[in-house]
Design a protein around this motif. Structure first.
Motif, PDB file in Angstrom:
ATOM      1  N   GLU A 395      66.213  -2.406 126.804  1.00 46.20           N
ATOM      2  CA  GLU A 395      67.182  -3.239 127.510  1.00 46.20           C
ATOM      3  C   GLU A 395      68.605  -2.967 127.018  1.00 46.20           C
ATOM      4  O   GLU A 395      68.896  -3.022 125.816  1.00 46.20           O
ATOM      5  CB  GLU A 395      66.846  -4.715 127.298  1.00 46.20           C
ATOM      6  N   THR A 396      69.512  -2.705 127.939  1.00 43.33           N
ATOM      7  CA  THR A 396      70.912  -2.453 127.581  1.00 43.33           C
ATOM      8  C   THR A 396      71.474  -3.626 126.792  1.00 43.33           C
ATOM      9  O   THR A 396      71.380  -4.778 127.210  1.00 43.33           O
ATOM     10  CB  THR A 396      71.747  -2.227 128.850  1.00 43.33           C
ATOM     11  N   GLY A 397      72.033  -3.330 125.635  1.00 44.21           N
ATOM     12  CA  GLY A 397      72.612  -4.357 124.776  1.00 44.21           C
ATOM     13  C   GLY A 397      71.628  -4.981 123.809  1.00 44.21           C
ATOM     14  O   GLY A 397      72.032  -5.763 122.943  1.00 44.21           O
ATOM     15  N   ASP A 398      70.350  -4.658 123.920  1.00 48.59           N
ATOM     16  CA  ASP A 398      69.340  -5.235 123.019  1.00 48.59           C
ATOM     17  C   ASP A 398      68.228  -4.209 122.836  1.00 48.59           C
ATOM     18  O   ASP A 398      67.157  -4.320 123.427  1.00 48.59           O
ATOM     19  CB  ASP A 398      68.803  -6.535 123.600  1.00 48.59           C
ATOM     20  N   ARG A 399      68.474  -3.199 122.001  1.00 48.41           N
ATOM     21  CA  ARG A 399      67.586  -2.052 121.855  1.00 48.41           C
ATOM     22  C   ARG A 399      67.108  -1.879 120.409  1.00 48.41           C
ATOM     23  O   ARG A 399      67.324  -0.831 119.787  1.00 48.41           O
ATOM     24  CB  ARG A 399      68.309  -0.780 122.324  1.00 48.41           C
ATOM     25  N   PRO A 400      66.441  -2.866 119.848  1.00 49.39           N
ATOM     26  CA  PRO A 400      65.945  -2.715 118.488  1.00 49.39           C
ATOM     27  C   PRO A 400      64.771  -1.743 118.421  1.00 49.39           C
ATOM     28  O   PRO A 400      63.983  -1.619 119.362  1.00 49.39           O
ATOM     29  CB  PRO A 400      65.499  -4.128 118.123  1.00 49.39           C
ATOM     30  N   VAL A 401      64.663  -1.067 117.295  1.00 44.81           N
ATOM     31  CA  VAL A 401      63.483  -0.287 116.929  1.00 44.81           C
ATOM     32  C   VAL A 401      62.838  -1.048 115.783  1.00 44.81           C
ATOM     33  O   VAL A 401      63.513  -1.413 114.823  1.00 44.81           O
ATOM     34  CB  VAL A 401      63.871   1.136 116.505  1.00 44.81           C
ATOM     35  N   PHE A 402      61.530  -1.306 115.851  1.00 47.43           N
ATOM     36  CA  PHE A 402      60.936  -2.241 114.901  1.00 47.43           C
ATOM     37  C   PHE A 402      59.508  -1.828 114.567  1.00 47.43           C
ATOM     38  O   PHE A 402      58.864  -1.082 115.314  1.00 47.43           O
ATOM     39  CB  PHE A 402      60.964  -3.668 115.438  1.00 47.43           C
ATOM     40  N   ALA A 403      59.006  -2.341 113.424  1.00 43.50           N
ATOM     41  CA  ALA A 403      57.660  -2.042 112.974  1.00 43.50           C
ATOM     42  C   ALA A 403      56.953  -3.326 112.553  1.00 43.50           C
ATOM     43  O   ALA A 403      57.568  -4.239 111.975  1.00 43.50           O
ATOM     44  CB  ALA A 403      57.685  -1.067 111.803  1.00 43.50           C
ATOM     45  N   VAL A 404      55.656  -3.369 112.847  1.00 43.43           N
ATOM     46  CA  VAL A 404      54.786  -4.468 112.428  1.00 43.43           C
ATOM     47  C   VAL A 404      53.561  -3.895 111.741  1.00 43.43           C
ATOM     48  O   VAL A 404      53.280  -2.688 111.837  1.00 43.43           O
ATOM     49  CB  VAL A 404      54.352  -5.339 113.638  1.00 43.43           C
ATOM     50  N   GLY A 405      52.817  -4.721 111.030  1.00 40.40           N
ATOM     51  CA  GLY A 405      51.567  -4.290 110.436  1.00 40.40           C
ATOM     52  C   GLY A 405      50.517  -4.075 111.508  1.00 40.40           C
ATOM     53  O   GLY A 405      50.263  -4.956 112.319  1.00 40.40           O
ATOM     54  N   ALA A 406      49.900  -2.893 111.513  1.00 41.22           N
ATOM     55  CA  ALA A 406      48.901  -2.581 112.546  1.00 41.22           C
ATOM     56  C   ALA A 406      47.737  -3.558 112.492  1.00 41.22           C
ATOM     57  O   ALA A 406      47.200  -3.977 113.527  1.00 41.22           O
ATOM     58  CB  ALA A 406      48.415  -1.139 112.380  1.00 41.22           C
ATOM     59  N   GLU A 407      47.327  -3.937 111.290  1.00 41.61           N
ATOM     60  CA  GLU A 407      46.203  -4.854 111.154  1.00 41.61           C
ATOM     61  C   GLU A 407      46.537  -6.235 111.689  1.00 41.61           C
ATOM     62  O   GLU A 407      45.691  -6.926 112.248  1.00 41.61           O
ATOM     63  CB  GLU A 407      45.781  -4.937 109.684  1.00 41.61           C
ATOM     64  N   ASP A 408      47.791  -6.652 111.520  1.00 45.86           N
ATOM     65  CA  ASP A 408      48.215  -7.965 112.040  1.00 45.86           C
ATOM     66  C   ASP A 408      48.161  -8.025 113.563  1.00 45.86           C
ATOM     67  O   ASP A 408      48.073  -9.096 114.144  1.00 45.86           O
ATOM     68  CB  ASP A 408      49.638  -8.285 111.572  1.00 45.86           C
ATOM     69  N   TYR A 409      48.259  -6.867 114.191  1.00 50.14           N
ATOM     70  CA  TYR A 409      48.237  -6.803 115.656  1.00 50.14           C
ATOM     71  C   TYR A 409      46.988  -6.065 116.138  1.00 50.14           C
ATOM     72  O   TYR A 409      47.005  -5.410 117.177  1.00 50.14           O
ATOM     73  CB  TYR A 409      49.505  -6.119 116.158  1.00 50.14           C
ATOM     74  N   GLY A 410      45.904  -6.191 115.401  1.00 54.27           N
ATOM     75  CA  GLY A 410      44.673  -5.511 115.746  1.00 54.27           C
ATOM     76  C   GLY A 410      43.765  -6.318 116.642  1.00 54.27           C
ATOM     77  O   GLY A 410      44.091  -7.448 117.045  1.00 54.27           O
ATOM     78  N   PRO A 411      42.587  -5.778 116.971  1.00 52.81           N
ATOM     79  CA  PRO A 411      41.632  -6.489 117.831  1.00 52.81           C
ATOM     80  C   PRO A 411      40.955  -7.654 117.116  1.00 52.81           C
ATOM     81  O   PRO A 411      40.984  -7.762 115.910  1.00 52.81           O
ATOM     82  CB  PRO A 411      40.628  -5.397 118.204  1.00 52.81           C
TER      83      PRO A 411
END
Length: 411
Positions: A395-411
Motif C-alpha cells: 500500500e502506498t504510504g504504508d509499506r512495512p517489511v516484517f517478520a514473525v515466528g513461523a511457529e506462532d503462525y503455524g497450523p
C-alpha cells in the motif's frame, strides 16, 4: 494495487538506533513467548479453523522446461564491456536508508520501512521477498558474499520496468539498501545491450547464486546474483541500454541481467505464476496463483499451488521437470505462498481480506489475522531461535517489511 495511506506504526523498541541488531539474541529471547512477552510484545491473536481443505491433485500435468543459458553469451560480454560488481561491493555503496517499524501484526519480531521515496512513490509497488537465508541457508549465519540480506522486488510504472531492493540485515553493517534494475539482454553477443523487464515480479526466490523471478503468464525468469553490471548514472532518466560504448539504466548504478528462462512445457497445463517461494527443507520451489472470481482483469476459477523439485544436489532444475505435488486450494486472492517441513502458508490478501492460512498437509487450514495489501512470503531458517516468516505490504504510504515466528503462525 494501492490503497489509501494509513498511520505508520511506532518504531521497533528492540532495534538499536544504528548499525543493525544482534538478531540471534532477540530470537533466543523470543523462544520464551507467553500471552505477552517480558518486553511487552503482543503474541498473535488466537487462530481459527478455516472453511475448506486443500485437495491434492495429480501433479503430472504441470511440467516446466529450463534454459539457464538463454542469454549467457550476452551477459558475459556485458560484464566485460560495462563492468561488474559483487553483492558485497553493491552493499558497500548502499545509498538508501531503512528505518525500524513495529506493530504491523501481532507477535512481530522484526521489521523496517524503506525511505520516503520507496514508501510513498505511487509509480512503484513492492511485491516479492527472499533472503540470503534462502540463498545459503544457515551457513555462515546466512551470509551471501559476507552479507546477511533481504531482497524485495518492485515493479515500476514510470518508466515501466522492475527492480530489486537489496537490503542489509546485519548488525555489522549500516541500516541501508541499494536498488538494482532488472534488465533483459538484447542485441548480439558481440555488441549486447539490454532493455527493461516489464513484468509484475510478483514473487522471487534466491537459491545459491540464482534469483528466480515469477513471470505471471510465462513461468519464471532467472538472474545470476554473481553477475551484476555497473552502469553509467548520467544521461537522461529514460535511457536504457547501450549508447555507443556507454551503458545506461535509468540512472541506476547497478543492473542485473536476465540469464535464463523457465517456461511451461509445450502441451502441459498452464499456470498463473503469481508468486513463488523457496522450500529449502525439500529443495523445491513452490508457486501459487492469484485468482479473483469478481475481477475483470484477473483469472478466475480454482486456485492451484504447485511444487517443483530441483535437480539433485543443484540449485537448478533439469532441462525438463514435472511437479511432484499439486493442490487445489479453496481460497482466492493469494498473494503469497511459503512451505517448509511439510507445512504450507497461504497469504490471502487484498483491500479487505487479511488472513494468513497455515496447513499441515491434513485436515483444515488454520487462519491467522494478517495484513491487507499483503504480498509474498519467505521462510527464514534460524539455528539459535525460532524460524521466521518474512512478508510485506504494497500500500502506498504504508509499506512495512516484517517478520514473525513461523511457529506462532503455524497450523
Amino acid at each position: 494495487m494501492s490503497a489509501t495511506t494509513s498511520n505508520a506504526p511506532a518504531p521497533d523498541p528492540d532495534r538499536h538506533s544504528a548499525g543493525g541488531i544482534d538478531r540471534r539474541a532477540v530470537l533466543r529471547g523470543a523462544g520464551l513467548l507467553g500471552a505477552v512477552t517480558a518486553g511487552g510484545t503482543m503474541l498473535p491473536a488466537s487462530p481459527a479453523r478455516a472453511a475448506g481443505v486443500p485437495e491434492a491433485i495429480s501433479p503430472n500435468s504441470f511440467t516446466i522446461t529450463a534454459d539457464y543459458t538463454t542469454y549467457a553469451d550476452h551477459v558475459e560480454t556485458l560484464l566485460q564491456q560495462a563492468g561488474s560488481a559483487s553483492v558485497s561491493e553493491v552493499m558497500d555503496a548502499a545509498n538508501h536508508e531503512r528505518t525500524p517499524v513495529a506493530g504491523v501484526v501481532d507477535g512481530q519480531l522484526h521489521g523496517f520501512r524503506f525511505d520516503s521515496g520507496d514508501e510513498n512513490d505511487p509509480d512503484v509497488a513492492p511485491q516479492g521477498i527472499t533472503t540470503s537465508r534462502d540463498a545459503v541457508g544457515t551457513a555462515q549465519d546466512g551470509r551471501y558474499d559476507g552479507r546477511q540480506l533481504i531482497a524485495v522486488s518492485f515493479y515500476n510504472t514510470s518508466p515501466k520496468g522492475s527492480r530489486i531492493n537489496l537490503i542489509d540485515w546485519d548488525a555489522d553493517h549500516p541500516n541501508s539498501y541499494r536498488r538494482i534494475l532488472l534488465v533483459e539482454p538484447t542485441g548480439t553477443a558481440e555488441e549486447p545491450s539490454f532493455r527493461d523487464v516489464t513484468i509484475h515480479v510478483g514473487g522471487i526466490a534466491w537459491y545459491g547464486d540464482l534469483l528466480y523471478v515469477a513471470d505471471t503468464s510465462r513461468g519464471m525468469r532467472v538472474f545470476d546474483m554473481s553477475r551484476i553490471l555497473t552502469t553509467d548514472t548520467g544521461g537522461d532518466k529514460e535511457q536504457i541500454g547501450r549508447v555507443g560504448d556507454t551503458f545506461y539504466a535509468h540512472h541506476y548504478r547497478y543492473a542485473l541481467p536476465q540469464a535464463g528462462t523457465i517456461a511451461t512445457r509445450e502441451g502441459a497445463e498452464e499456470l498463473v505464476w503469481s508468486t513463488i517461494s523457496l522450500d529449502r527443507s525439500s529443495r523445491s520451489l513452490v508457486m501459487t496463483e492469484y485468482r479473483c472470481p469478481d475481477c475483470e482483469n484477473y483469472p478466475n476459477g480454482t486456485t492451484r499451488a504447485v511444487r517443483f523439485p530441483f535437480a539433485p544436489e543443484s540449485t537448478r532444475f533439469p532441462d525438463t521437470m514435472t511437479a511432484n505435488e499439486a493442490l487445489e486450494v479453496p481460497l482466492h486472492h493469494l498473494n503469497g505462498v511459503a512451505s517448509s517441513g511439510g507445512t504450507w502458508w497461504f497469504n490471502q490478501s487484498n483491500s479487505t481480506q487479511r488472513t494468513l492460512h497455515a496447513w499441515s498437509g491434513t485436515g483444515e487450514m488454520t487462519s491467522h489475522p494478517w495484513v491487507n495489501w499483503g504480498e509474498s512470503i519467505s521462510y527464514w531458517p534460524e539455528e539459535d531461535g525460532p524460524d521466521l516468516l518474512w512478508s510485506l505490504r504494497e500500500e502506498t504510504g504504508d509499506r512495512p517489511v516484517f517478520a514473525v515466528g513461523a511457529e506462532d503462525y503455524g497450523p
